[in-house]
Design a protein around this motif. Structure first.
Motif, mmCIF file in Angstrom:
data_model
loop_
_atom_site.group_PDB
_atom_site.id
_atom_site.type_symbol
_atom_site.label_atom_id
_atom_site.label_comp_id
_atom_site.label_asym_id
_atom_site.label_seq_id
_atom_site.Cartn_x
_atom_site.Cartn_y
_atom_site.Cartn_z
ATOM 1 N N GLU A 1 -1.470 1.380 9.648
ATOM 2 C CA GLU A 1 -2.525 2.064 9.121
ATOM 3 C C GLU A 1 -2.111 3.390 8.968
ATOM 4 O O GLU A 1 -2.838 4.438 7.687
ATOM 5 C CB GLU A 1 -3.511 2.453 10.750
ATOM 6 N N VAL B 1 -6.666 1.836 -0.424
ATOM 7 C CA VAL B 1 -6.433 1.326 0.251
ATOM 8 C C VAL B 1 -7.386 0.970 1.748
ATOM 9 O O VAL B 1 -8.319 1.823 2.331
ATOM 10 C CB VAL B 1 -4.777 1.442 1.093
ATOM 11 N N TYR B 2 -7.379 -0.823 2.042
ATOM 12 C CA TYR B 2 -8.499 -0.855 3.002
ATOM 13 C C TYR B 2 -6.642 -1.806 3.944
ATOM 14 O O TYR B 2 -6.784 -2.700 3.331
ATOM 15 C CB TYR B 2 -9.792 -1.530 2.892
ATOM 16 N N SER C 1 -5.139 4.136 4.724
ATOM 17 C CA SER C 1 -5.767 3.809 4.508
ATOM 18 C C SER C 1 -7.175 4.688 4.488
ATOM 19 O O SER C 1 -7.377 5.306 5.766
ATOM 20 C CB SER C 1 -5.358 2.524 5.366
ATOM 21 N N PRO D 1 0.619 -1.270 0.288
ATOM 22 C CA PRO D 1 -0.013 0.362 0.103
ATOM 23 C C PRO D 1 0.694 1.422 -0.207
ATOM 24 O O PRO D 1 0.265 2.351 0.106
ATOM 25 C CB PRO D 1 -0.673 -0.049 1.787
ATOM 26 N N SER E 1 0.153 3.401 5.396
ATOM 27 C CA SER E 1 -0.596 2.951 4.447
ATOM 28 C C SER E 1 -1.861 4.038 3.197
ATOM 29 O O SER E 1 -1.738 3.683 2.114
ATOM 30 C CB SER E 1 -1.519 1.758 4.587
#
Length: 165
Positions: A140, A109-110, A145, A100, A143
């Motif tokens: 976290e 992104v997840y 996300s 990511p 990335s």
């Protein structure tokens, strides 16, 4: 080269020295676990999917598998992985090095709940022989996300002690 984009990204954060490169392949969960010396479930594998709104990455634990029902409930679409020959063009990294970090604009992104049971995990860094060890809060943060999701099966959270009766 994708690993250079990832290294530059982490250099900008003062973390470039944490990017690991191996003489052997780390392109699969098993190979990555051998290369870094950890249990396979601590490898943070990044899967790429096509959704109507664009490509997405879901980072999951090494022992996780996409649960089609949970995926469809979350994304309102059937789980359709990006074909291998199209991953680098759509994401910015080739198969075996998808991560990511340093990805193309427009990729969402997840992070999957299967990762939360670990203190640290090892995602790839843009090549099939690289990784970085990150805490879950670092993963976290770095990335980018969008959110945590629960779309996997095949993993189990650590056993919780039973309550005293």
């Amino acid at each position: 080269m994708a690993i250079e984009r990832v290294r530059q990204y982490f250099d900008s954060l003062g973390m470039g020295g944490r990017v690991l490169e191996f003489s052997q392949s780390s392109a699969t969960v098993e190979l990555a676990a051998q290369a870094v010396g950890c249990a396979p479930e601590r490898i943070a594998k990044t899967l790429s999917f096509d959704l109507p709104q664009g490509p997405v990455l879901i980072v999951i634990a090494g022992d996780g598998k996409i649960d089609n029902g949970k995926y469809k409930q979350k994304f309102h679409s059937k789980a359709k992985m990006i074909p291998a020959q199209d991953v680098e063009e759509k994401i910015g990294h080739g198969i075996g090095g998808v991560c990511p970090f340093g990805i193309k604009d427009g990729v969402t992104v997840y992070l999957d709940e299967s990762l939360r049971r670990f203190e640290t995990v090892f995602p790839a860094c843009g090549s099939s022989n690289s990784a970085i060890e990150l805490t879950i809060p670092e993963l976290e943060k770095y990335s980018g996300s969008r959110e945590w999701v629960d779309v996997c099966k095949g993993w189990q959270p650590f056993n919780q002690p039973e309550e005293e009766q």
